[in-house]
Scaffold this motif. Structure first.
Motif, PDB file in Angstrom:
ATOM      1  N   ILE A 138     102.215 -44.462 -24.537  1.00  0.00           N
ATOM      2  CA  ILE A 138     102.611 -44.148 -23.161  1.00  0.00           C
ATOM      3  C   ILE A 138     102.661 -42.632 -22.997  1.00  0.00           C
ATOM      4  O   ILE A 138     103.258 -41.929 -23.813  1.00  0.00           O
ATOM      5  N   ARG A 139     102.036 -42.140 -21.956  1.00  0.00           N
ATOM      6  CA  ARG A 139     102.066 -40.705 -21.686  1.00  0.00           C
ATOM      7  C   ARG A 139     103.337 -40.318 -20.934  1.00  0.00           C
ATOM      8  O   ARG A 139     103.769 -41.035 -20.030  1.00  0.00           O
ATOM      9  N   LEU A 140     103.894 -39.175 -21.283  1.00  0.00           N
ATOM     10  CA  LEU A 140     105.056 -38.626 -20.591  1.00  0.00           C
ATOM     11  C   LEU A 140     104.599 -37.542 -19.631  1.00  0.00           C
ATOM     12  O   LEU A 140     103.808 -36.669 -19.999  1.00  0.00           O
ATOM     13  N   LEU A 141     105.100 -37.586 -18.403  1.00  0.00           N
ATOM     14  CA  LEU A 141     104.745 -36.625 -17.364  1.00  0.00           C
ATOM     15  C   LEU A 141     105.989 -35.899 -16.885  1.00  0.00           C
ATOM     16  O   LEU A 141     107.105 -36.436 -16.941  1.00  0.00           O
ATOM     17  N   ILE A 142     105.797 -34.680 -16.400  1.00  0.00           N
ATOM     18  CA  ILE A 142     106.845 -33.953 -15.684  1.00  0.00           C
ATOM     19  C   ILE A 142     106.286 -33.517 -14.336  1.00  0.00           C
ATOM     20  O   ILE A 142     105.115 -33.191 -14.217  1.00  0.00           O
ATOM     21  N   GLU A 143     107.159 -33.503 -13.325  1.00  0.00           N
ATOM     22  CA  GLU A 143     106.696 -33.295 -11.947  1.00  0.00           C
ATOM     23  C   GLU A 143     107.372 -32.097 -11.288  1.00  0.00           C
ATOM     24  O   GLU A 143     108.587 -32.118 -11.071  1.00  0.00           O
ATOM     25  N   PRO A 144     106.614 -31.074 -10.925  1.00  0.00           N
ATOM     26  CA  PRO A 144     107.180 -30.003 -10.101  1.00  0.00           C
ATOM     27  C   PRO A 144     107.452 -30.508  -8.678  1.00  0.00           C
ATOM     28  O   PRO A 144     106.596 -31.159  -8.065  1.00  0.00           O
ATOM     29  N   ILE A 145     108.635 -30.195  -8.160  1.00  0.00           N
ATOM     30  CA  ILE A 145     109.058 -30.649  -6.830  1.00  0.00           C
ATOM     31  C   ILE A 145     109.575 -29.438  -6.047  1.00  0.00           C
ATOM     32  O   ILE A 145     110.293 -28.588  -6.595  1.00  0.00           O
ATOM     33  N   ASN A 146     109.217 -29.378  -4.784  1.00  0.00           N
ATOM     34  CA  ASN A 146     109.616 -28.217  -3.977  1.00  0.00           C
ATOM     35  C   ASN A 146     111.118 -28.217  -3.711  1.00  0.00           C
ATOM     36  O   ASN A 146     111.756 -29.267  -3.637  1.00  0.00           O
ATOM     37  N   ARG A 147     111.655 -27.018  -3.531  1.00  0.00           N
ATOM     38  CA  ARG A 147     113.107 -26.872  -3.337  1.00  0.00           C
ATOM     39  C   ARG A 147     113.537 -26.987  -1.881  1.00  0.00           C
ATOM     40  O   ARG A 147     114.730 -26.894  -1.590  1.00  0.00           O
ATOM     41  N   PHE A 148     112.598 -27.200  -0.972  1.00  0.00           N
ATOM     42  CA  PHE A 148     112.987 -27.497   0.400  1.00  0.00           C
ATOM     43  C   PHE A 148     113.496 -28.936   0.487  1.00  0.00           C
ATOM     44  O   PHE A 148     114.515 -29.206   1.123  1.00  0.00           O
ATOM     45  N   ASP A 149     112.772 -29.844  -0.155  1.00  0.00           N
ATOM     46  CA  ASP A 149     113.154 -31.256  -0.126  1.00  0.00           C
ATOM     47  C   ASP A 149     114.324 -31.551  -1.054  1.00  0.00           C
ATOM     48  O   ASP A 149     115.187 -32.364  -0.732  1.00  0.00           O
ATOM     49  N   ILE A 150     114.322 -30.910  -2.224  1.00  0.00           N
ATOM     50  CA  ILE A 150     115.417 -31.105  -3.178  1.00  0.00           C
ATOM     51  C   ILE A 150     115.931 -29.730  -3.591  1.00  0.00           C
ATOM     52  O   ILE A 150     115.466 -29.140  -4.581  1.00  0.00           O
ATOM     53  N   PRO A 151     116.883 -29.176  -2.842  1.00  0.00           N
ATOM     54  CA  PRO A 151     117.413 -27.854  -3.183  1.00  0.00           C
ATOM     55  C   PRO A 151     117.973 -27.838  -4.604  1.00  0.00           C
ATOM     56  O   PRO A 151     118.691 -28.750  -5.022  1.00  0.00           O
ATOM     57  N   GLY A 152     117.608 -26.796  -5.338  1.00  0.00           N
ATOM     58  CA  GLY A 152     118.116 -26.627  -6.683  1.00  0.00           C
ATOM     59  C   GLY A 152     117.357 -27.379  -7.763  1.00  0.00           C
ATOM     60  O   GLY A 152     117.715 -27.275  -8.942  1.00  0.00           O
ATOM     61  N   PHE A 153     116.316 -28.121  -7.381  1.00  0.00           N
ATOM     62  CA  PHE A 153     115.558 -28.847  -8.401  1.00  0.00           C
ATOM     63  C   PHE A 153     115.009 -27.859  -9.414  1.00  0.00           C
ATOM     64  O   PHE A 153     114.466 -26.806  -9.053  1.00  0.00           O
ATOM     65  N   TYR A 154     115.124 -28.189 -10.692  1.00  0.00           N
ATOM     66  CA  TYR A 154     114.827 -27.208 -11.740  1.00  0.00           C
ATOM     67  C   TYR A 154     113.347 -26.891 -11.867  1.00  0.00           C
ATOM     68  O   TYR A 154     112.962 -25.721 -12.019  1.00  0.00           O
ATOM     69  N   LEU A 155     112.497 -27.895 -11.823  1.00  0.00           N
ATOM     70  CA  LEU A 155     111.071 -27.705 -12.066  1.00  0.00           C
ATOM     71  C   LEU A 155     110.335 -27.647 -10.736  1.00  0.00           C
ATOM     72  O   LEU A 155     110.272 -28.636 -10.008  1.00  0.00           O
ATOM     73  N   ASN A 156     109.734 -26.494 -10.428  1.00  0.00           N
ATOM     74  CA  ASN A 156     109.186 -26.282  -9.087  1.00  0.00           C
ATOM     75  C   ASN A 156     107.686 -26.064  -9.013  1.00  0.00           C
ATOM     76  O   ASN A 156     107.086 -26.343  -7.971  1.00  0.00           O
ATOM     77  N   THR A 157     107.061 -25.535 -10.053  1.00  0.00           N
ATOM     78  CA  THR A 157     105.651 -25.172  -9.956  1.00  0.00           C
ATOM     79  C   THR A 157     104.871 -25.671 -11.161  1.00  0.00           C
ATOM     80  O   THR A 157     105.417 -25.812 -12.261  1.00  0.00           O
ATOM     81  N   PRO A 158     103.566 -25.905 -10.980  1.00  0.00           N
ATOM     82  CA  PRO A 158     102.728 -26.250 -12.130  1.00  0.00           C
ATOM     83  C   PRO A 158     102.700 -25.165 -13.205  1.00  0.00           C
ATOM     84  O   PRO A 158     102.597 -25.478 -14.396  1.00  0.00           O
ATOM     85  N   ASP A 159     102.782 -23.889 -12.812  1.00  0.00           N
ATOM     86  CA  ASP A 159     102.833 -22.829 -13.817  1.00  0.00           C
ATOM     87  C   ASP A 159     104.065 -22.989 -14.711  1.00  0.00           C
ATOM     88  O   ASP A 159     103.987 -22.831 -15.944  1.00  0.00           O
ATOM     89  N   GLN A 160     105.206 -23.260 -14.095  1.00  0.00           N
ATOM     90  CA  GLN A 160     106.435 -23.477 -14.856  1.00  0.00           C
ATOM     91  C   GLN A 160     106.290 -24.701 -15.758  1.00  0.00           C
ATOM     92  O   GLN A 160     106.696 -24.684 -16.927  1.00  0.00           O
ATOM     93  N   ALA A 161     105.700 -25.764 -15.218  1.00  0.00           N
ATOM     94  CA  ALA A 161     105.494 -26.978 -16.010  1.00  0.00           C
ATOM     95  C   ALA A 161     104.591 -26.699 -17.205  1.00  0.00           C
ATOM     96  O   ALA A 161     104.849 -27.162 -18.326  1.00  0.00           O
TER      97      ALA A 161
END
Length: 259
Positions: A138-161
Motif C-alpha cells: 500500500i502506498r502512503l500519500l501526503i496532501e498539501p492543503i491550502n490555509r484558506f480552507d483549513i487555517p493553520g494546516f501544517y502541510l501547504n505546498t508540494p515543495d514542502q511535501a
C-alpha cells in the motif's frame, strides 16, 4: 487518459452513504474514494464495491476528532501512539477493500509548538507508516492543503511535501496533488505537476472559486486533462468537489470529455 473516481464523501450526498456506490457506478465512475471508511463494516464496503464493479482508490488514515475540527494528527507530538494505532487500523481496512493508496493528513499545527518539533514528529510518523504500509503493498500519500480552507494546516505546498519526503527517505511515500488546493495556494497547476510528477501518485480536483464541479470556475479543465494525459499521468483523479446543485445535474463535464 486519466481515470476519474467519485469522492463519495462529497458526491451523491443527497442519499445515505452506502447507496452512493450504486449511483457512482450508474454515472460511469469506475473507482471511488472517500475520507474515512472506519464507521462502516469492512465486509459491507467490500460487498458494495464488488456488486457495482468499483475500485477502492483511496481513503485517509484516521485523522482524530473530525467532527470536533481536527484535520489529522500526524504532526501532533502528544498523539504519536494514537497515530500508530491508526496506521494498523488503516491497513486492516485498505487490505480488506483492496485499496492500494492511503492518504495521511498532517493536521493543524498547534499553537506554541515549534516547527522543528512538528516536523520531527511528522517525519518520524511518516517513516513508520511508510514502512508498515509497504509491507502490505500500500502506498502512503501526503496532501498539501491550502490555509484558506483549513487555517493553520501544517502541510501547504508540494515543495514542502517534497522536502519532507526527501527527509523521510522512503520509496513508499508520495504526494496527493489536489488541483483545487494548488490553485488557491499558488496556481501554476501544470508547472507544479511537472516539477513533482515523479512523486505524485494521486490527483484530485474541484474548480475555484467555490470548490464546485469542473466548468463552474476559472480553471481551464480541457487544457489540464489534455496536458496530464500528454505528460503520461495514467493514475486516478478523485472528484472531490461540492456539487453546485445535485451531483447528477453537475456531471455534464464528465460527459463532455467522453467518460
Amino acid at each position: 487518459m486519466p481515470k476519474f473516481a467519485a469522492n463519495l464523501t462529497m458526491l451523491f450526498n443527497e442519499v445515505p452513504f452506502m447507496e452512493r456506490f450504486a449511483l457512482a457506478a450508474k454515472a460511469g465512475f469506475k473507482g471511488v474514494e472517500y475520507l474515512f471508511p472506519y464507521d462502516f463494516d469492512r465486509e459491507a464496503l467490500r460487498a458494495a464495491l464488488d456488486l457495482h464493479g468499483l475500485t477502492q482508490v483511496l481513503h485517509n488514515l484516521p485523522a482524530g476528532n473530525w467532527a470536533g475540527g481536527e484535520r489529522g494528527i500526524a504532526v501532533l507530538p502528544d498523539r504519536i501512539d494514537e497515530f500508530r494505532r491508526g496506521v494498523a487500523t488503516a491497513i486492516e481496512y485498505a487490505t480488506a477493500l483492496g485499496c492500494k493508496q492511503v492518504n495521511c493528513l498532517s493536521g493543524i499545527a498547534p499553537v506554541g509548538v515549534s516547527d522543528d518539533v512538528l516536523r520531527t514528529t511528522f517525519v518520524s510518523n511518516l517513516k513508520l507508516a511508510a514502512e508498515e504500509f509497504e509491507k502490505h503493498g500500500i502506498r502512503l500519500l501526503i496532501e498539501p492543503i491550502n490555509r484558506f480552507d483549513i487555517p493553520g494546516f501544517y502541510l501547504n505546498t508540494p515543495d514542502q511535501a517534497a522536502s519532507i519526503i526527501a527527509e523521510v527517505g522512503s520509496d513508499n511515500l508520495f504526494i496527493q496533488y489536489d488541483l483545487y488546493h494548488q490553485q488557491r495556494t499558488g496556481g501554476e497547476l501544470i508547472g507544479t505537476f511537472r516539477k513533482h510528477q515523479a512523486k505524485i501518485a494521486h490527483v484530485q480536483l474541484a474548480d475555484n472559486p467555490g470548490r464546485n464541479e469542473p466548468g463552474t470556475g476559472e480553471i481551464a479543465w480541457p487544457f489540464v486533462f489534455r496536458t496530464l494525459d500528454a505528460l503520461g499521468y495514467d493514475g486516478w483523479i478523485g472528484c472531490e468537489y461540492k456539487p453546485r446543485t445535485t451531483t447528477a445535474e453537475g456531471l455534464g463535464w464528465l460527459t463532455d470529455i467522453g467518460r
